[in-house]
Design a protein around this motif. Structure first.
Motif, short mmCIF file in Angstrom:
data_model
loop_
_atom_site.label_atom_id
_atom_site.label_comp_id
_atom_site.label_asym_id
_atom_site.label_seq_id
_atom_site.Cartn_x
_atom_site.Cartn_y
_atom_site.Cartn_z
N THR A 113 -1.42 12.87 22.51
CA THR A 113 -0.48 11.83 22.09
C THR A 113 -0.32 10.84 23.23
O THR A 113 -0.77 11.09 24.36
CB THR A 113 0.90 12.43 21.74
OG1 THR A 113 1.48 12.97 22.93
CG2 THR A 113 0.79 13.51 20.67
N ASP B 26 2.13 5.83 17.88
CA ASP B 26 3.15 5.51 16.87
C ASP B 26 2.76 4.31 16.03
O ASP B 26 3.02 4.26 14.83
CB ASP B 26 4.50 5.26 17.54
CG ASP B 26 5.07 6.52 18.17
OD1 ASP B 26 4.77 7.63 17.65
OD2 ASP B 26 5.79 6.40 19.17
N ARG B 27 2.16 3.30 16.69
CA ARG B 27 1.77 2.08 15.97
C ARG B 27 0.77 1.32 16.83
O ARG B 27 0.61 1.58 18.01
CB ARG B 27 2.98 1.22 15.67
CG ARG B 27 3.70 0.72 16.89
CD ARG B 27 4.98 -0.05 16.54
NE ARG B 27 5.71 -0.42 17.71
CZ ARG B 27 6.50 0.38 18.44
NH1 ARG B 27 6.64 1.64 18.07
NH2 ARG B 27 7.13 -0.05 19.49
N SER C 182 -2.67 6.26 13.93
CA SER C 182 -1.24 6.01 13.76
C SER C 182 -0.86 6.54 12.38
O SER C 182 -1.73 6.92 11.60
CB SER C 182 -0.94 4.51 13.87
OG SER C 182 -1.23 3.85 12.66
N PRO C 183 0.42 6.53 12.04
CA PRO C 183 0.80 7.00 10.70
C PRO C 183 0.20 6.17 9.57
O PRO C 183 0.09 6.64 8.45
CB PRO C 183 2.33 6.88 10.70
CG PRO C 183 2.72 7.00 12.13
CD PRO C 183 1.61 6.32 12.88
N HIS C 184 -0.26 4.93 9.89
CA HIS C 184 -0.72 4.05 8.81
C HIS C 184 -2.16 3.58 8.95
O HIS C 184 -2.65 2.87 8.08
CB HIS C 184 0.20 2.84 8.72
CG HIS C 184 1.63 3.21 8.51
ND1 HIS C 184 2.11 3.72 7.33
CD2 HIS C 184 2.67 3.22 9.37
CE1 HIS C 184 3.39 4.00 7.45
NE2 HIS C 184 3.76 3.71 8.68
N GLN D 113 -3.21 10.17 19.15
CA GLN D 113 -2.16 9.80 18.20
C GLN D 113 -1.21 8.80 18.85
O GLN D 113 -0.73 9.02 19.96
CB GLN D 113 -1.37 11.03 17.77
CG GLN D 113 -0.28 10.71 16.78
CD GLN D 113 0.53 11.95 16.41
OE1 GLN D 113 0.24 13.05 16.84
NE2 GLN D 113 1.55 11.73 15.62
#
Length: 115
Positions: free
Chosen positions: A16, A46-47, A96-98, A44
């Motif tokens: 991360t 966050d954005r 990222s999450p997206h 990983q």
């Protein structure tokens, strides 16, 4: 894939943005005979935000502007140096999450400025 404690034996490594990234120097980068025996780093974040990086190289149809500044500076620096090792080196997925950005070892990276 099993969980191991020796980075030099890794096939995949997961980190991360807040991870201690000292292990990056120990990941396998392949050999002259078997460049495909390198690790893949999955980072990983966050954005994706911050400086825009130009990614060019085999498999990129035209200059592609992607932002990976969610990744620590150590990872962005490693990506820039990684190209110098080609055909050896790490392949990197920044997640990222997206979105996911795949950065193979053949990619040349240049910073183009802030978003």
């Amino acid at each position: 894939a099993g969980v191991i404690s020796d980075p030099a034996a890794a096939v995949f490594a997961v980190a991360t943005a807040s991870s201690d990234l000292a292990f990056l120097q120990q990941l396998p980068i392949g050999t002259a005979e078997y460049p495909d025996r390198s690790a893949t780093l999955i980072m990983q974040v966050d954005r994706f935000d911050g400086p825009v990086l130009a990614l060019t190289g085999p498999g990129i149809a035209s200059k592609s502007l992607d932002c990976v500044s969610g990744a620590p500076a150590a990872v962005v620096d490693m990506l820039r140096r990684n190209r110098l090792l080609y055909p050896l080196g790490l392949d990197v997925l920044i997640v990222s999450p997206h979105a996911v950005i795949g950065i193979p070892r053949s990619t040349l990276i240049a910073e183009t400025g802030a978003r």
